[in-house]
Design a protein around this motif. Sequence first.
Motif, PDB file in Angstrom:
ATOM      1  N   THR A 283       0.855  -1.205   0.000  1.00 52.77           N
ATOM      2  CA  THR A 283       0.000   0.000   0.000  1.00 52.77           C
ATOM      3  C   THR A 283       0.889   1.252   0.000  1.00 52.77           C
ATOM      4  O   THR A 283       2.112   1.151   0.149  1.00 52.77           O
ATOM      5  CB  THR A 283      -0.900   0.089   1.262  1.00 52.77           C
ATOM      6  OG1 THR A 283      -0.065   0.396   2.381  1.00 52.77           O
ATOM      7  CG2 THR A 283      -1.694  -1.172   1.498  1.00 52.77           C
ATOM      8  N   GLY A 284       0.233   2.386  -0.108  1.00 50.38           N
ATOM      9  CA  GLY A 284       0.968   3.656   0.002  1.00 50.38           C
ATOM     10  C   GLY A 284       0.933   4.184   1.434  1.00 50.38           C
ATOM     11  O   GLY A 284       1.143   5.372   1.655  1.00 50.38           O
ATOM     12  N   GLY A 285       0.635   3.286   2.378  1.00 48.09           N
ATOM     13  CA  GLY A 285       0.488   3.703   3.777  1.00 48.09           C
ATOM     14  C   GLY A 285       1.816   3.896   4.494  1.00 48.09           C
ATOM     15  O   GLY A 285       2.892   3.586   3.966  1.00 48.09           O
ATOM     16  N   GLN A 292       0.556   7.526  10.065  1.00 48.46           N
ATOM     17  CA  GLN A 292      -0.424   7.719   8.974  1.00 48.46           C
ATOM     18  C   GLN A 292      -1.467   8.771   9.360  1.00 48.46           C
ATOM     19  O   GLN A 292      -1.851   9.600   8.541  1.00 48.46           O
ATOM     20  CB  GLN A 292      -1.104   6.387   8.619  1.00 48.46           C
ATOM     21  CG  GLN A 292      -2.007   6.513   7.406  1.00 48.46           C
ATOM     22  CD  GLN A 292      -2.015   5.264   6.546  1.00 48.46           C
ATOM     23  OE1 GLN A 292      -1.042   4.509   6.547  1.00 48.46           O
ATOM     24  NE2 GLN A 292      -3.083   5.027   5.832  1.00 48.46           N
ATOM     25  N   ALA A 297      -1.335   9.163   3.796  1.00 48.69           N
ATOM     26  CA  ALA A 297      -0.696   8.131   2.955  1.00 48.69           C
ATOM     27  C   ALA A 297      -0.641   8.614   1.505  1.00 48.69           C
ATOM     28  O   ALA A 297      -1.057   9.735   1.200  1.00 48.69           O
ATOM     29  CB  ALA A 297      -1.487   6.845   3.069  1.00 48.69           C
ATOM     30  N   ASN A 298      -0.134   7.742   0.638  1.00 50.02           N
ATOM     31  CA  ASN A 298       0.079   8.143  -0.756  1.00 50.02           C
ATOM     32  C   ASN A 298      -0.695   7.245  -1.731  1.00 50.02           C
ATOM     33  O   ASN A 298      -0.217   6.173  -2.110  1.00 50.02           O
ATOM     34  CB  ASN A 298       1.584   8.085  -1.054  1.00 50.02           C
ATOM     35  CG  ASN A 298       1.886   8.595  -2.454  1.00 50.02           C
ATOM     36  OD1 ASN A 298       0.972   8.962  -3.195  1.00 50.02           O
ATOM     37  ND2 ASN A 298       3.151   8.598  -2.816  1.00 50.02           N
ATOM     38  N   CYS A 302      -0.331   3.370  -4.675  1.00 48.44           N
ATOM     39  CA  CYS A 302      -1.025   2.283  -3.974  1.00 48.44           C
ATOM     40  C   CYS A 302      -1.891   1.422  -4.914  1.00 48.44           C
ATOM     41  O   CYS A 302      -2.829   1.925  -5.543  1.00 48.44           O
ATOM     42  CB  CYS A 302      -1.915   2.886  -2.893  1.00 48.44           C
ATOM     43  SG  CYS A 302      -2.796   1.627  -1.962  1.00 48.44           S
ATOM     44  N   ILE A 304      -4.096  -0.717  -4.071  1.00 50.43           N
ATOM     45  CA  ILE A 304      -5.471  -0.815  -3.548  1.00 50.43           C
ATOM     46  C   ILE A 304      -6.294   0.366  -4.094  1.00 50.43           C
ATOM     47  O   ILE A 304      -7.432   0.194  -4.539  1.00 50.43           O
ATOM     48  CB  ILE A 304      -5.459  -0.786  -1.989  1.00 50.43           C
ATOM     49  CG1 ILE A 304      -4.623  -1.945  -1.445  1.00 50.43           C
ATOM     50  CG2 ILE A 304      -6.880  -0.799  -1.416  1.00 50.43           C
ATOM     51  CD1 ILE A 304      -5.145  -3.324  -1.752  1.00 50.43           C
ATOM     52  N   TYR A 305      -5.678   1.529  -4.095  1.00 50.00           N
ATOM     53  CA  TYR A 305      -6.355   2.702  -4.671  1.00 50.00           C
ATOM     54  C   TYR A 305      -6.673   2.451  -6.156  1.00 50.00           C
ATOM     55  O   TYR A 305      -7.767   2.747  -6.634  1.00 50.00           O
ATOM     56  CB  TYR A 305      -5.485   3.952  -4.490  1.00 50.00           C
ATOM     57  CG  TYR A 305      -6.114   5.188  -5.071  1.00 50.00           C
ATOM     58  CD1 TYR A 305      -7.187   5.803  -4.430  1.00 50.00           C
ATOM     59  CD2 TYR A 305      -5.664   5.705  -6.282  1.00 50.00           C
ATOM     60  CE1 TYR A 305      -7.794   6.924  -4.973  1.00 50.00           C
ATOM     61  CE2 TYR A 305      -6.265   6.825  -6.827  1.00 50.00           C
ATOM     62  CZ  TYR A 305      -7.327   7.434  -6.173  1.00 50.00           C
ATOM     63  OH  TYR A 305      -7.934   8.535  -6.730  1.00 50.00           O
ATOM     64  N   CYS A 326      -7.417   9.306   2.299  1.00 46.50           N
ATOM     65  CA  CYS A 326      -6.106   8.640   2.299  1.00 46.50           C
ATOM     66  C   CYS A 326      -5.003   9.683   2.508  1.00 46.50           C
ATOM     67  O   CYS A 326      -4.136   9.518   3.365  1.00 46.50           O
ATOM     68  CB  CYS A 326      -5.943   7.893   0.977  1.00 46.50           C
ATOM     69  SG  CYS A 326      -4.306   7.221   0.705  1.00 46.50           S
ATOM     70  N   MET A 331      -8.320   7.836   6.559  1.00 42.42           N
ATOM     71  CA  MET A 331      -8.534   6.413   6.243  1.00 42.42           C
ATOM     72  C   MET A 331      -7.246   5.643   6.536  1.00 42.42           C
ATOM     73  O   MET A 331      -6.154   6.081   6.175  1.00 42.42           O
ATOM     74  CB  MET A 331      -8.894   6.284   4.757  1.00 42.42           C
ATOM     75  CG  MET A 331      -9.017   4.869   4.240  1.00 42.42           C
ATOM     76  SD  MET A 331     -10.372   3.950   4.967  1.00 42.42           S
ATOM     77  CE  MET A 331     -11.768   4.583   4.060  1.00 42.42           C
ATOM     78  N   LEU A 332      -7.409   4.488   7.152  1.00 48.90           N
ATOM     79  CA  LEU A 332      -6.244   3.626   7.393  1.00 48.90           C
ATOM     80  C   LEU A 332      -6.281   2.445   6.424  1.00 48.90           C
ATOM     81  O   LEU A 332      -7.359   2.039   5.965  1.00 48.90           O
ATOM     82  CB  LEU A 332      -6.247   3.124   8.840  1.00 48.90           C
ATOM     83  CG  LEU A 332      -6.092   4.211   9.900  1.00 48.90           C
ATOM     84  CD1 LEU A 332      -6.205   3.615  11.296  1.00 48.90           C
ATOM     85  CD2 LEU A 332      -4.743   4.949   9.743  1.00 48.90           C
ATOM     86  N   CYS A 333      -5.116   1.895   6.148  1.00 48.32           N
ATOM     87  CA  CYS A 333      -5.027   0.878   5.093  1.00 48.32           C
ATOM     88  C   CYS A 333      -5.830  -0.387   5.427  1.00 48.32           C
ATOM     89  O   CYS A 333      -6.416  -1.001   4.533  1.00 48.32           O
ATOM     90  CB  CYS A 333      -3.567   0.540   4.816  1.00 48.32           C
ATOM     91  SG  CYS A 333      -2.672   1.980   4.204  1.00 48.32           S
ATOM     92  N   CYS A 336      -9.404   0.232   4.653  1.00 52.89           N
ATOM     93  CA  CYS A 336      -9.511   0.425   3.202  1.00 52.89           C
ATOM     94  C   CYS A 336      -9.490  -0.928   2.479  1.00 52.89           C
ATOM     95  O   CYS A 336     -10.284  -1.180   1.569  1.00 52.89           O
ATOM     96  CB  CYS A 336      -8.324   1.283   2.766  1.00 52.89           C
ATOM     97  SG  CYS A 336      -8.422   1.919   1.122  1.00 52.89           S
TER      98      CYS A 336
HETATM   99  S1  SF4 Z   1      -5.615   4.179   2.787  1.00 55.30           S
HETATM  100 FE1  SF4 Z   1      -6.184   2.831   1.087  1.00 55.30          FE
HETATM  101  S2  SF4 Z   1      -5.653   3.975  -0.766  1.00 55.30           S
HETATM  102 FE2  SF4 Z   1      -4.589   4.946   0.959  1.00 55.30          FE
HETATM  103  S3  SF4 Z   1      -2.563   4.004   0.967  1.00 55.30           S
HETATM  104 FE3  SF4 Z   1      -3.852   2.851   2.415  1.00 55.30          FE
HETATM  105  S4  SF4 Z   1      -4.689   1.175   1.192  1.00 55.30           S
HETATM  106 FE4  SF4 Z   1      -3.892   2.704  -0.227  1.00 55.30          FE
END
Ligand code: SF4
Length: 369
Positions: A283-285, A292, A297-298, A302, A304-305, A326, A331-333, A336
Amino acid sequence: MSDSSRKTRLDPFGTSSIEDYEYLYEEFGIQPLKPLLSEMPNATVAMRRGVIFGHRGFDRILKAIKVHEDFAVMSGIKPTGEFHLGTLMTAREVIYFQQQGATAFYCIADVEAYEDNNVPLEKSEKTAIGNIADLLALGFDLNRGYIYRQSKEERVKDLAIAFGRRVTLATMKAIYGERHLGLYLSSLIQAGDILLPQMKEFGGPKPTVVPVGVDQDPHLRLARDLALKFKRKFGFVSPSSIYHKLIKSLDGSPKMSKRAPMSYFTLEEKPEAIANKISNAFTGGQPTVKEQRKVGANPSICPIYDLYLFHFFDNDKDVVKLYDECRTGKMLCGECKSRLIEIVTRFVKDHQRKRLQYIDKAKEILGFS
Ligand code: SF4
C-alpha cells in the motif's frame, strides 16, 4: 536522454514500464483522450477518471457514432490464463462500444500465446473456453459480435501472408526490437486481426476502434502502417485505438505479472484466496497508524487505490472521498482493504455464478460440442 524516456518502454512481448503517461503524448505520438470526452456518449467510469487516457485517430470513431455510420470494435485475449483485471478492462471496453452501435470482434490470440508464452494450441483452446464464458457473462452480445481463434481464422492468416511482402526485417526490429521470427509472424497476424472487420465478408472498409492496454501500442502502429500500404488493394480505413493505463501489481511493481501469483488475482480464484492477496498487498500507507494519522498516505503509489479507481467504485464521488481521506490520514489501510475485499468478493461471486451459465455456449463457439 530525459529521465522519462529512459524509464518508458512499450513492449507487448515483454515488460513495459511507464513512469510518466504525459511522455507518451510527446514522444510516442499518442493523443490525449480528455479533450474528446465531452463528445463521448455515455463515457465509462474508466474514461471519466483518466484510466482510459489516450488514443490514435479516435475522432473517426466519434464521428461514426454521431452520424450512425457502420463501425467496429476489435480486441481480444491471449489465452494463457483466466481473466484478470487487465483483460476485464478490455472486455468492458469492447462491450461498451458494442452498446454504442459497433459490431464487435473478439480474438482468442492463441498463435501469440504459443509464440510468446510457449502455450500449445491444445492447451490454450481449453483456457479459451473460460475466457469466452467470462466475456459473455460480462454482457458481450453474440448477435452483433464475432469471437474466433487466430489459428482457425483463415482470413486473418491470409492477411498476414499478404502483409509479409510489405514489411522488412528492419521495420520489425524498429517496432519490436530483436525477436524470434515467430513473434514477428504473430505481429503480422495481429495486424490481420485488427483489419479483419474491414474485409468484404464483414461489410467492407469501416472505422474500427481497438481498445487495449497502452503496452500494445506497437501492434497498432504496425497495423496503421499496413492499412495505409494496403489501402489501394483493400480500401482500408486506418484503424483507431484507445489506451488504458496499466493497473499496478498488488506487490507494488508497475505491472501485474503471471510469473508472480501474489501480484494479481483472476476472476476464477476462490474469494478467500483473493481476500488473502488483497490483505497482503503493498500500500501507500505509513509504517505506523500514528504516523499515517499524522502525515497521511500516498494513493498514487497504492495498488489498492488503483483497484477502486479502475474497477470497483461505481461512483466518482467515492473515489474523490477515498483520495482525500487517504491523503489526510483519515482512512487507514486496514479498513480500506477490508472494504475492498467486501466489494471484490461480491463482484467475483456474482461473476462466477453467471460465467458458469455460459460454459456450454463457449464450447459451442470453439467447436467442441
Ligand atoms: S488508505 Fe487505502 S488507498 Fe490509501 S494508501 Fe492505504 S490502502 Fe492505499
